[in-house]
Design an enzyme around this catalytic site. Sequence first.
Site, mmCIF file in Angstrom:
data_model
loop_
_atom_site.group_PDB
_atom_site.id
_atom_site.type_symbol
_atom_site.label_atom_id
_atom_site.label_comp_id
_atom_site.label_asym_id
_atom_site.label_seq_id
_atom_site.Cartn_x
_atom_site.Cartn_y
_atom_site.Cartn_z
ATOM 1 N N HIS A 161 1.131 -1.068 0.196
ATOM 2 C CA HIS A 161 -0.272 0.006 -0.219
ATOM 3 C C HIS A 161 0.701 1.194 0.092
ATOM 4 C CE1 HIS A 161 -2.955 2.559 1.928
ATOM 5 N NE2 HIS A 161 -2.607 3.327 1.554
ATOM 6 N N GLU A 162 2.270 1.612 0.654
ATOM 7 C CA GLU A 162 2.231 2.038 0.725
ATOM 8 C C GLU A 162 3.380 1.989 -0.262
ATOM 9 O OE1 GLU A 162 2.141 4.235 2.805
ATOM 10 O OE2 GLU A 162 0.661 3.099 4.560
ATOM 11 N N HIS B 241 -9.587 8.025 3.964
ATOM 12 C CA HIS B 241 -9.712 6.207 4.038
ATOM 13 C C HIS B 241 -11.016 5.880 4.192
ATOM 14 C CE1 HIS B 241 -5.429 8.148 5.214
ATOM 15 N NE2 HIS B 241 -5.094 6.991 4.797
ATOM 16 N N HIS C 149 1.519 4.702 -3.301
ATOM 17 C CA HIS C 149 1.454 5.452 -3.195
ATOM 18 C C HIS C 149 2.519 6.185 -4.102
ATOM 19 C CE1 HIS C 149 -2.183 6.063 -0.690
ATOM 20 N NE2 HIS C 149 -1.843 5.857 0.317
ATOM 21 N N TYR D 90 -4.835 14.119 -2.629
ATOM 22 C CA TYR D 90 -4.415 14.118 -1.357
ATOM 23 C C TYR D 90 -5.853 14.208 -0.568
ATOM 24 C CZ TYR D 90 -3.823 9.924 1.842
ATOM 25 O OH TYR D 90 -3.549 9.316 3.416
ATOM 26 N N GLU E 216 -6.045 6.442 -1.941
ATOM 27 C CA GLU E 216 -6.422 5.223 -1.260
ATOM 28 C C GLU E 216 -6.697 3.945 -1.494
ATOM 29 O OE1 GLU E 216 -5.282 5.183 2.206
ATOM 30 O OE2 GLU E 216 -4.133 6.637 1.616
ATOM 31 N N ASP F 164 -9.863 13.305 8.332
ATOM 32 C CA ASP F 164 -9.241 12.394 7.223
ATOM 33 C C ASP F 164 -9.240 12.950 5.666
ATOM 34 O OD1 ASP F 164 -8.272 9.887 6.545
ATOM 35 O OD2 ASP F 164 -9.706 8.876 5.825
HETATM 36 ZN ZN ZN Z 1 -2.300 4.862 1.923
#
Ligand code: ZN
Lengths: 347, 108
Positions: A165-166, A267, A169, A180, A189, A262
């Site tokens: 996931h990271e 998310h 990005h 974002y 996301e 958020d």
């Molecule tokens: Zn993320």
Amino acid sequence: MIESTSPRIRTFLPPYLLERIAGGSDPRLRECARHTLQADHGFRARAGAARLAPDSLRRGEPARYIHSAEGRQELPGRRVRSEGEGDSGDPAVDEAYHGLGATYRLFWEAFQRHSLDDRGLALVATVHYGQDYENAFWDGSQMVFGDGDGELFNRFTIALDIIAHELTHGVIQHEAALTYAHQAGALNESLSDVFGSLVKQHARGQRAGEADWLIGAGLFTERVAGRALRSMAEPGTAYDDPVLGRDPQPGHMDDFVETQEDNGGVHINSGIPNRAFQLAATSLGGPAWEGVGRVWYDTLVDRRLAKDSDFGAFAELTRDNAAGRFGASSREAEAVREAWRSVGVLP
Amino acid sequence: MTRPAAPPTLVPASVLRLSREGGVAHFPGLARPRRIHCARYSEAQRGELQRLLATAARACPVEAGADRRLLHLSLEDDRGAEVWTLTIAEEAVPPALLDWWRHAESEG
Ligand SMILES: [Zn+2]
């Protein structure tokens, strides 16, 4: 979002401009610019050290560099494992190394993408960040993983899909660079979850119907009432815990959450496109990275995908890419259209 | 990105709301705002908090990347009106201010 001071972006800000801001009249901007100039010097020092962390010159092979922050909040920390070196015996270090390898492999084997920028950029990660640090993030140029507090969270490298996931990005930053916040941020996301899950399925050799479609399974300690951070198949059901609260993700546009928290619910509302992907993938069957995964990848690198895209614009592009790659009346195109209808994004 | 002014002077009636949010997932339980009622602290403690808020306000805005944790601060006057807000990346928050957040009471 979230602009202006990452090392990678810093290099795009010409020093003369920073110097001008540093000499300008707004005291706070002036101080930030001075800070950035100083950090730039630090980054150049790192760029010197980066000669020892070269990019991969051979397509099909990653260049991984794992660092340890040794409990401090400093990046990148001390280098503890470089490409080609054997296991260190430190689980966080070795999980990060192998997790980056598995992520590189999915992008290479399924999409012939050579690292974050398709030009072999070095994959840099730091583990043991901070004390009891319960998070993992992408800082604009590298991945960062905390050890968790041991009370609610285990170390964040324990979940392969979180590592992927990271890293995703970083891929997004090099492609569509989706803003974002709000729907574009929720797409950012969701794409990270989609490719995070695909990396896990690819590593396990799973077909779409065999996958658990959970994100971050294994991160919670046994004290937490929950299975994972998110469920792509059933958004909103991943956890319900006295301390963490209840999973806030919707799975349909009827339940879209309007919030300022958020970054505008990035998310939270990502549950909607997550479920669209999962529905399309399971209705097609087979390895998810071959059918719908290919369509989502084509869309991620599609020049028409604007920074500020909303769910509808993204859905239309996936339809177009499904038709382009597999044919307008293909099973893939039909599955994609039906999935977006099921979650209320397309009529 | 808004450029916040320096925080107004804290008085006994001031209430500071703090929430730590963001990160790789949004947990409603962890993001719940906490409150600091200035009336419950000494003048010296209020002065310390004032200095920390001023330091936080001078920090640079949110940095690049994704899944970073943020600290959201908002100051209310005696009538509950919001008079000042600030959102900064957790890394830029003075550690002592995070301690205040840690010990502040949750709104439940
Ligand atoms: Zn993320």
